[in-house]
Motif scaffolding. Sequence first.
Motif, PDB file in Angstrom:
ATOM      1  N   LEU A 127      -8.872  -2.477   3.124  1.00 36.15           N
ATOM      2  CA  LEU A 127      -9.388  -1.157   3.497  1.00 36.15           C
ATOM      3  C   LEU A 127      -8.283  -0.116   3.578  1.00 36.15           C
ATOM      4  O   LEU A 127      -7.253  -0.347   4.218  1.00 36.15           O
ATOM      5  N   HIS A 128      -8.517   1.032   2.945  1.00 36.18           N
ATOM      6  CA  HIS A 128      -7.620   2.181   3.118  1.00 36.18           C
ATOM      7  C   HIS A 128      -8.290   3.034   4.191  1.00 36.18           C
ATOM      8  O   HIS A 128      -9.335   3.638   3.939  1.00 36.18           O
ATOM      9  N   CYS A 129      -7.761   3.040   5.380  1.00 38.52           N
ATOM     10  CA  CYS A 129      -8.481   3.676   6.485  1.00 38.52           C
ATOM     11  C   CYS A 129      -7.546   4.005   7.638  1.00 38.52           C
ATOM     12  O   CYS A 129      -6.383   3.625   7.652  1.00 38.52           O
ATOM     13  N   GLY A 138      -4.490   0.930  -1.476  1.00 44.15           N
ATOM     14  CA  GLY A 138      -4.656   2.379  -1.578  1.00 44.15           C
ATOM     15  C   GLY A 138      -3.381   3.154  -1.797  1.00 44.15           C
ATOM     16  O   GLY A 138      -2.294   2.729  -1.428  1.00 44.15           O
ATOM     17  N   ASP A 139      -3.535   4.330  -2.465  1.00 41.40           N
ATOM     18  CA  ASP A 139      -2.425   5.251  -2.749  1.00 41.40           C
ATOM     19  C   ASP A 139      -1.316   4.596  -3.581  1.00 41.40           C
ATOM     20  O   ASP A 139      -0.135   4.777  -3.319  1.00 41.40           O
ATOM     21  N   LEU A 140      -1.734   3.860  -4.610  1.00 43.26           N
ATOM     22  CA  LEU A 140      -0.749   3.359  -5.571  1.00 43.26           C
ATOM     23  C   LEU A 140      -0.094   4.557  -6.268  1.00 43.26           C
ATOM     24  O   LEU A 140       1.100   4.584  -6.502  1.00 43.26           O
ATOM     25  N   ALA A 150       0.865  -1.189   0.000  1.00 41.49           N
ATOM     26  CA  ALA A 150       0.000   0.000   0.000  1.00 41.49           C
ATOM     27  C   ALA A 150       0.895   1.230   0.000  1.00 41.49           C
ATOM     28  O   ALA A 150       2.105   1.130   0.228  1.00 41.49           O
ATOM     29  N   ASP A 151       0.289   2.390  -0.241  1.00 41.08           N
ATOM     30  CA  ASP A 151       0.991   3.674  -0.067  1.00 41.08           C
ATOM     31  C   ASP A 151       2.319   3.744  -0.814  1.00 41.08           C
ATOM     32  O   ASP A 151       3.355   4.072  -0.244  1.00 41.08           O
ATOM     33  N   ILE A 152       2.250   3.433  -2.082  1.00 37.58           N
ATOM     34  CA  ILE A 152       3.458   3.476  -2.907  1.00 37.58           C
ATOM     35  C   ILE A 152       3.689   4.913  -3.396  1.00 37.58           C
ATOM     36  O   ILE A 152       4.810   5.365  -3.492  1.00 37.58           O
ATOM     37  N   HIS A 153       2.590   5.599  -3.687  1.00 35.54           N
ATOM     38  CA  HIS A 153       2.661   7.012  -4.115  1.00 35.54           C
ATOM     39  C   HIS A 153       3.555   7.201  -5.339  1.00 35.54           C
ATOM     40  O   HIS A 153       4.420   8.088  -5.363  1.00 35.54           O
ATOM     41  N   LEU A 154       3.352   6.349  -6.353  1.00 36.46           N
ATOM     42  CA  LEU A 154       4.090   6.509  -7.609  1.00 36.46           C
ATOM     43  C   LEU A 154       3.872   7.924  -8.143  1.00 36.46           C
ATOM     44  O   LEU A 154       2.765   8.475  -8.028  1.00 36.46           O
ATOM     45  N   ASN A 171      -7.005   7.863  -0.587  1.00 37.23           N
ATOM     46  CA  ASN A 171      -7.288   9.301  -0.628  1.00 37.23           C
ATOM     47  C   ASN A 171      -6.349  10.060  -1.562  1.00 37.23           C
ATOM     48  O   ASN A 171      -6.639  11.182  -1.954  1.00 37.23           O
ATOM     49  N   HIS A 172      -5.221   9.462  -1.931  1.00 38.06           N
ATOM     50  CA  HIS A 172      -4.316  10.139  -2.874  1.00 38.06           C
ATOM     51  C   HIS A 172      -4.541   9.710  -4.323  1.00 38.06           C
ATOM     52  O   HIS A 172      -3.964  10.297  -5.229  1.00 38.06           O
ATOM     53  N   ASP A 173      -5.334   8.652  -4.529  1.00 40.70           N
ATOM     54  CA  ASP A 173      -5.657   8.261  -5.916  1.00 40.70           C
ATOM     55  C   ASP A 173      -7.127   7.838  -6.008  1.00 40.70           C
ATOM     56  O   ASP A 173      -7.451   6.746  -6.466  1.00 40.70           O
ATOM     57  N   GLY A 218      -4.322  -0.006   4.489  1.00 38.75           N
ATOM     58  CA  GLY A 218      -3.444   0.980   3.874  1.00 38.75           C
ATOM     59  C   GLY A 218      -3.771   2.327   4.487  1.00 38.75           C
ATOM     60  O   GLY A 218      -4.815   2.482   5.125  1.00 38.75           O
ATOM     61  N   HIS A 219      -2.895   3.291   4.338  1.00 37.02           N
ATOM     62  CA  HIS A 219      -3.046   4.691   4.733  1.00 37.02           C
ATOM     63  C   HIS A 219      -1.963   5.139   5.712  1.00 37.02           C
ATOM     64  O   HIS A 219      -1.405   6.203   5.553  1.00 37.02           O
ATOM     65  N   ILE A 220      -1.655   4.324   6.731  1.00 41.22           N
ATOM     66  CA  ILE A 220      -0.587   4.693   7.664  1.00 41.22           C
ATOM     67  C   ILE A 220       0.738   4.236   7.034  1.00 41.22           C
ATOM     68  O   ILE A 220       0.837   3.089   6.612  1.00 41.22           O
ATOM     69  N   HIS A 221       1.699   5.141   6.973  1.00 39.45           N
ATOM     70  CA  HIS A 221       2.923   4.835   6.223  1.00 39.45           C
ATOM     71  C   HIS A 221       3.976   4.071   7.020  1.00 39.45           C
ATOM     72  O   HIS A 221       5.014   3.698   6.493  1.00 39.45           O
ATOM     73  N   ARG A 222       3.723   3.875   8.328  1.00 36.71           N
ATOM     74  CA  ARG A 222       4.652   3.073   9.134  1.00 36.71           C
ATOM     75  C   ARG A 222       4.077   1.656   9.236  1.00 36.71           C
ATOM     76  O   ARG A 222       2.895   1.484   9.518  1.00 36.71           O
TER      77      ARG A 222
HETATM   78 MN   LIG Z   1      -0.641   7.152   1.632  1.00 38.41          MN
END
Ligand SMILES: [Mn+2]
Length: 359
Positions: free
Chosen positions: A157-159, A55-57, A7-11, A89-91, A186-190
Amino acid sequence: MKIIHTADIHLCMDMRHSCLSPKAAEEHRKQILRTFSSLIGEVKETGADILIIAGDLFETRCARSSDIKRAADFFREIPDTRVLISCGNHDPLSRTSLYEGIDFPDNVTIFPPEMAAIEFEDLGVCVYGFSWDRERYDSIPFEIPEPDPAKTNILVLHCDVTSRSSYMPVNVKMLAGIGFDYVALGHIHRTGAVRENICYPGSLEPLDFSEEGEHGYIFVDDESGKLVPRFVSFASTRFVTAKLDVSGITDYNTLRDRAREALDAGPDDYARLVITGVCDRSLDMSYLKDELEGNFRYLLVEDESTADYDLIRLYRDNSDNIIGRFILALMNDAATDEKARLALYCGLDALLQSGGENR
Ligand SMILES: [Mn+2]
């Protein structure tokens, strides 16, 4: 059955909040794509049946449709793996989303903006998921489904898992009581397991200095009918911050050696050195960056130190104004009390900045 959960790759993220130089930010943006490409290699190597992206690919505001097409082509390389994408939320999957209009291969399912169940009969698995179609949810906009005990049930879930949040707050106790075999968050980056079988993988590569520690993905394996998650460290970079109190250091070589010791980072890492304490006036911190930056992917030096003033001279030059009176009021205490000393130096920083006096 094997699952890779990321999750949270933020390409495509532009890293504008990362404190990196534009060149280092661009390099990190490329690194994230390389790491994602390696993850696809990992899917092939492990023979994962399912790849979950919670989430946040993408970082939609920075991505172009050719970038989404690039990701779709990555998924074409793993035709035997079912790829399940939940948009975050970012994509978000809005009408203007870049996901629309891109031809994804048949092995890819993008969850709709309502709770949906995707069943893989050959694996005996049912995966439930939801895609965001906006950037905020103050509460969960759906009923959490009741899993069928005859199957292996997974929820994506992205939450957020705090009680109050604009990013879809979910009650973990409630979630744990429903009986899913695995919940891919997904959502928390740690990275972290909020329960044994409810996990955040964290961001695949860290994105800035707020994302210290190890980053990677979660490998979920079926062990005697039970899904067991395990974190796999996979990122190629780390963001490392060190603090260095320079009080009492008077020569440059000692300063450089202490800085080297403080920074527990290597050539693949982004390093940040925060200088604190009272700094000898004759030491110039800019030498530190020049001399040490070659040891890291990038070095940021933040000088939060207070200058060590020549109080006698400063008092003599300002005995008739507020700066002189301020020095007189604190000088005796400052000789023995560290707090008074810092108060004196911070006060002088402020007074001299506004009064235009030299250090
Ligand atoms: Mn994210």
